[in-house]
Scaffold this active site. Structure first.
Site: not given
Ligand SMILES: *Cc1c(COP(=O)(O)O)cnc(C)c1O
Length: 336
Positions: A54, A269, A295
């Site tokens: 990010k 998720y 992830y």
């Protein structure tokens, strides 16, 4: 290949990285896997807030926030969002206030999940946390909160989920260029780049960057950890097209060109899978490198499966992008 993307320099950018992240060959793992050359790009090693993918997006997002005159950044995410933690860190570094709208979308209630890992860091980084039940819409809450702050004289910049606006994707378009420059320097051509796919901006940004450099979208393979195949494809297509437009290209991408695999998502998720646990342990024990459970662990499980099932030929070079997320591992104590 022409190794530049001149339009990148026309967008405001707030520096959060020291320079290119390193690319390393996984030689011990390679011997175990029979001849496919596996490399990792260490996007998990960066200087601010514990690092992770990010920060690349946030260089452009915080750049945009500052140039819009904002004094406060709001973003949304799951309780253990790495994006939220890194937004808090980037905002602190830029002297901006930060509010995080975190929803309980992942049905985990252990104390570690609710209070440790990223949540501990969010608090230490000085972010205001809004704790929402899974049923509430985080973005409408964020917009409502922004109007409230603006009524009190603040200027608010809202970052979307995962920082994956077209502007945020520019961070990974820049990464595509960075990889190609490193590849030229190393004398190694990467046949495929492999990434996790959450909100999709990492994949879309790389696809846009490669398209701008004249290379095929299919060379970037994404393993989804959030959306099912079709939604992931639609998200990547929309974001990559928008990012390409920001780069001044009108190249036509189609959903069929996108290289997306949804077979390692498991129950959704944030839900651990056995193949994620195996992948995480294998990389830890052969290379001393740590993946995250949400992830990169699932995406690396996808890569291992692809290698076992003969997707790659002996001697091919595959580059796996380690996207970070180590703090999230501590929230998953009970999953190991
Ligand atoms: C957010 C995140 C991803 C996924 O990136 P997207 O751009 O949202 O698809 C991958 N790995 C980690 C560690 C992340 O925090």
């Amino acid at each position: 290949m022409h190794l530049e993307i001149p339009a990148l320099a026309t967008y405001p950018r707030f520096k959060l990285m020291e320079g290119p992240t390193s690319i390393q060959a996984l030689e011990r793992l390679q011997r175990r896997l029979g001849g496919v050359n596996v490399y990792v790009k260490r996007d998990d090693v960066m200087g601010v807030g514990g690092g992770g993918n990010k920060l690349r997006k946030l260089e452009f997002l915080i750049g945009e926030a500052i140039s819009s005159g904002a004094d406060t950044v709001i973003t949304v995410g799951a309780r253990q969002s790495n994006h939220a933690r890194l937004t808090a860190a980037a905002a602190a570094r830029a002297g901006l206030a930060c509010e995080l709208v975190l929803t309980r979308t992942v049905p985990r209630t252990s104390e570690a999940y609710v209070t440790n890992g990223n949540v501990l860091l969010d608090e230490l980084l000085g972010a205001v946390i809004h704790d929402l039940p899974a049923s509430e819409d985080a973005m409408s809450f964020a917009q409502h909160r922004a109007s409230e702050l603006e009524a009190n004289g603040h200027r608010v910049y809202i970052c979307p989920l995962g920082g994956s606006s077209a502007t945020g994707c520019l961070g990974y378009a820049a990464c595509a260029l960075e990889i190609e420059l490193q590849s030229a320097e190393m004398g190694v051509r990467f046949d495929e780049i492999v990434v996790p796919h959450g909100s999709g901006g990492t994949h879309a940004g790389l696809v846009a960057g490669y398209a701008a450099l004249g290379r095929s979208a299919a060379d970037v393979r994404a393993h989804t950890v959030l959306a099912q195949d079709e939604q992931a494809r639609a998200a990547s297509l929309e974001k990559a097209t928008a990012a390409l437009r920001l780069l001044g290209h009108n190249a036509k991408l189609s959903a069929d060109d996108l290289n997306i695999d949804a077979t390692h998502l498991g129950d959704g998720y944030g839900a651990p899978t056995d193949s994620m646990r195996d992948a995480l342990r294998l990389l830890a024990r052969t290379e001393g490198l740590l993946l995250d459970p949400v992830y990169s662990g699932k995406a690396f499980a996808g890569l291992l499966h692809d290698i076992d099932s003969g997707r790659y030929r002996v001697g091919e070079n595959v580059l796996f992008v380690m996207t970070g997320g180590l703090p999230g591992l501590f929230a998953y104590r009970d999953a190991f």
